[in-house]
Write a protein that holds these residues in place. Structure first.
Motif, PDB file in Angstrom:
ATOM      1  N   THR A  89      -8.768  -4.676  -5.812  1.00 20.93           N
ATOM      2  CA  THR A  89      -7.903  -5.843  -5.611  1.00 20.93           C
ATOM      3  C   THR A  89      -8.523  -7.103  -6.208  1.00 20.93           C
ATOM      4  O   THR A  89      -7.818  -8.063  -6.509  1.00 20.93           O
ATOM      5  N   ARG A 135       1.033   5.108   0.434  1.00 22.87           N
ATOM      6  CA  ARG A 135       0.207   6.132   1.071  1.00 22.87           C
ATOM      7  C   ARG A 135       0.738   7.525   0.699  1.00 22.87           C
ATOM      8  O   ARG A 135       1.922   7.805   0.823  1.00 22.87           O
ATOM      9  N   VAL A 148       0.844  -1.191   0.000  1.00 21.55           N
ATOM     10  CA  VAL A 148       0.000   0.000   0.000  1.00 21.55           C
ATOM     11  C   VAL A 148       0.879   1.240   0.000  1.00 21.55           C
ATOM     12  O   VAL A 148       1.666   1.455   0.929  1.00 21.55           O
ATOM     13  N   LEU A 203      -2.668   0.726  -4.521  1.00 24.16           N
ATOM     14  CA  LEU A 203      -2.403  -0.650  -4.092  1.00 24.16           C
ATOM     15  C   LEU A 203      -1.664  -1.415  -5.187  1.00 24.16           C
ATOM     16  O   LEU A 203      -2.019  -1.326  -6.378  1.00 24.16           O
ATOM     17  N   THR A 237      -8.340   9.607  -0.224  1.00 25.31           N
ATOM     18  CA  THR A 237      -8.880   9.196   1.068  1.00 25.31           C
ATOM     19  C   THR A 237      -9.088  10.439   1.926  1.00 25.31           C
ATOM     20  O   THR A 237      -8.705  11.551   1.539  1.00 25.31           O
ATOM     21  N   VAL A 240      -4.216   6.746  -1.543  1.00 23.93           N
ATOM     22  CA  VAL A 240      -3.493   5.465  -1.570  1.00 23.93           C
ATOM     23  C   VAL A 240      -3.459   4.927  -2.997  1.00 23.93           C
ATOM     24  O   VAL A 240      -4.232   5.343  -3.860  1.00 23.93           O
ATOM     25  N   ALA A 283     -10.609   1.098  -3.164  1.00 27.16           N
ATOM     26  CA  ALA A 283      -9.333   0.437  -3.419  1.00 27.16           C
ATOM     27  C   ALA A 283      -9.430  -1.063  -3.192  1.00 27.16           C
ATOM     28  O   ALA A 283      -8.860  -1.870  -3.948  1.00 27.16           O
ATOM     29  N   VAL A 284     -10.175  -1.459  -2.158  1.00 26.89           N
ATOM     30  CA  VAL A 284     -10.333  -2.887  -1.870  1.00 26.89           C
ATOM     31  C   VAL A 284     -11.037  -3.584  -3.032  1.00 26.89           C
ATOM     32  O   VAL A 284     -10.677  -4.701  -3.415  1.00 26.89           O
ATOM     33  N   LEU A 309      -8.812  -5.873   4.385  1.00 26.87           N
ATOM     34  CA  LEU A 309      -8.031  -4.684   4.073  1.00 26.87           C
ATOM     35  C   LEU A 309      -8.724  -3.418   4.563  1.00 26.87           C
ATOM     36  O   LEU A 309      -8.079  -2.404   4.818  1.00 26.87           O
ATOM     37  N   GLN A 324      -7.460  -1.898   7.615  1.00 27.63           N
ATOM     38  CA  GLN A 324      -6.113  -1.308   7.542  1.00 27.63           C
ATOM     39  C   GLN A 324      -6.156   0.113   6.980  1.00 27.63           C
ATOM     40  O   GLN A 324      -5.190   0.578   6.377  1.00 27.63           O
ATOM     41  N   ASN A 325      -7.290   0.781   7.167  1.00 26.22           N
ATOM     42  CA  ASN A 325      -7.449   2.165   6.707  1.00 26.22           C
ATOM     43  C   ASN A 325      -7.276   2.282   5.195  1.00 26.22           C
ATOM     44  O   ASN A 325      -6.670   3.231   4.683  1.00 26.22           O
ATOM     45  N   ILE A 326      -7.828   1.296   4.506  1.00 27.80           N
ATOM     46  CA  ILE A 326      -7.821   1.310   3.043  1.00 27.80           C
ATOM     47  C   ILE A 326      -9.255   1.506   2.571  1.00 27.80           C
ATOM     48  O   ILE A 326     -10.149   0.772   3.010  1.00 27.80           O
TER      49      ILE A 326
END
Length: 498
Positions: A422, A196, A194, A443, A436, A441, A418-419, A409, A412-414
């Protein structure tokens, strides 16, 4: 069967000697009624619906909530966070559903309605229909609100209509094995890196020019809402009654308090302050508040959002309210002042415009810088440089997360956006910059583990995912049908403009 229910109910009414008015707070919302009373006539399928017709459907909406008919509410738009929008969507969609049920020949029988009523959890004890609960519900919760058994049966009939139409409309939905395989990616653990990106402060953006503020002012036409100030007296339970554990005694105390408030409201019509003085009551004055009960200063009233709708029904001709209940308290209000809605001036809008325009500029600058950095990272990766090394050269931080299912995820502050990506990425691919709340972010997918769970678990997951996909397709088919049906209904408000 419906006649049988009513027969038992009448016998039980002879036994119940005290009418306990314990209403659900959400059973009746006078604010919604007021909003619909100003809506005028509505034409659907060429038929004009009067205010009385609309009021009847509002009752169906509130009763559906009381009966826990959440599928009916959800499918017809009645669970929107905007209460007015929820009521309006539900009513119009319900009228369309009722019309289409007749055309499709899917009307439920009286026997089916009676069977469904008996199966409702609100009327059951130990898994069996309880006539006493049914009778109490009708007497204590329907009667005082102007509802009858007919409305109860109507709501159940509509729920059955919905089920029959959904079953008919969604029958063609199917899910293929390839779709399930794609969806199962949500269970496959991933290793990701990730990147940031730090936030860019508003102050980093250029100063806001007067021309920009003027353009913002002309485009947004901001207003200060109408506000009102009321005098009020409050009726609260004594401490011993408020802490009473015996529900019957507390209801009795509440009823006595309501009667006291009602007696004061009658006298207050002839003179609010005089009636309060004679009754030994303290008159308070509120701060100015809007329709939502928002007030910046003045007397703090915790219940202001609950009493505000009634305050906005008052006028110079009828300045004193009926009794307004808010939790375990009762209020009687007297209108003091009305400050009409007005357009904000350029100077009043200026601080709002500057803050928003600076934020927009900062977000735009962050996105531009983020996308440039992602492009540089992709070039470095293509040249064989490890991502952490390439990110460090740009002054960016990289977190490595291993062996996590995609939904993990989120912890994890994602961001969710974004998730989701994936699930689409292939190993060694990098997402675009994603903003954010505290920056941004990107990935990088290092690897995705194969589905190697135990056969039983894997089969269970597959069945679950297949069912979810099928339900989603069925819902989409129904919503598509409902959109077409609403279009054919030609819903036209008459005598008003939106």
């Amino acid at each position: 069967m419906l006649t049988t229910l009513r027969t038992h109910q009448r016998k039980l009414f002879l036994i119940i000697t005290v009418v306990v008015i314990v209403a659900f707070a959400w059973l009746y919302d006078p604010g919604n009624m007021k909003q619909f009373q100003s809506s005028g006539l509505v034409q659907i399928y060429g038929k004009t619906y009067t205010q009385t017709d609309i009021d009847r459907e509002v009752k169906n909406f509130t009763l559906a909530r009381a009966l826990g008919q959440f599928e009916l509410l959800s499918e017809l738009g009645g669970l929107s966070q905007n209460e007015q929008r929820a009521v309006e969507d539900f009513i119009f969609n319900l009228l369309v559903l009722q019309h289409q049920a007749g055309l499709l020949g899917v009307e439920p029988t009286p026997e089916q309605i009676a069977e469904r009523i008996q199966s409702l959890p609100v009327f059951q004890t130990d898994g069996k229909f309880d006539y006493q609960k049914y009778a109490r519900f009708v007497q204590e919760q329907l009667g005082p609100r102007g509802f009858t058994e007919i409305q109860l049966e109507t709501v159940v009939r509509d729920s059955l209509r919905l089920e029959k139409i959904k079953s008919f409309i969604s029958a063609p939905a199917t899910v293929g094995a390839a779709e399930v395989d794609e969806a199962l990616r949500i269970f496959q653990k991933v290793d990701v890196q990730v990147i940031r990106f730090p936030a860019i402060a508003n102050e980093a953006s250029a100063a806001i020019a007067q021309e920009e503020i003027t353009e913002f002012f002309n485009r947004n036409k901001m207003t200060s809402p109408e506000t009102r100030v009321v005098k009020f007296v409050e009726f609260s339970l004594p401490a011993d009654a408020a802490n009473q554990t015996d529900s019957g005694k507390k209801v009795e105390a509440m009823q006595h308090l309501a009667d006291t408030a009602a007696a004061f409201a009658e006298k207050a019509i002839g003179g609010f302050d005089t009636a309060a003085q004679q009754a030994g009551l303290t008159v308070q004055t509120s701060a100015a508040f809007d329709k939502m009960g928002r007030a910046k200063e003045g007397v703090a009233i915790t219940e202001l959002p609950e009493i505000a709708p009634q305050a906005f029904l008052l006028s110079e001709k009828t300045p004193v309210s009926d009794v307004v209940q808010a939790g375990d308290k009762f209020f009687v209000l007297k209108l003091e002042t009305i400050t009409p809605e007005r357009a904000l001036t350029v100077d009043e809008v200026r601080p709002i415009a500057e803050a928003r325009l600076k934020l927009i500029k900062a977000e735009r600058l962050a996105a531009e810088n983020g996308q440039k950095a992602v492009a540089q990272l992709r070039e470095a990766i293509a040249a064989g440089k490890p991502l952490p090394e390439a990110a460090l050269a740009l002054g960016l931080k990289v977190d490595t997360l291993t062996g996590l299912e995609p939904q993990k995820l989120l912890e994890q502050n994602i961001p969710y956006e974004a998730v989701k990506l994936t699930l689409l990425l292939q190993p060694a691919q990098l997402t675009n910059y994603i903003p954010t709340a505290d920056g941004g972010v990107a990935l990088y997918l290092q690897s995705r583990a194969p589905t190697d769970a135990a056969a039983a678990d894997q089969a269970s997951q597959r069945v679950s995912v297949e069912n979810d996909l099928l339900e989603g397709k069925r819902k989409l088919l129904f919503l598509s049908w409902l959109d077409d049906a609403r279009e054919a209904a030609k819903i036209t408000p008459l005598g008003r403009t939106r």
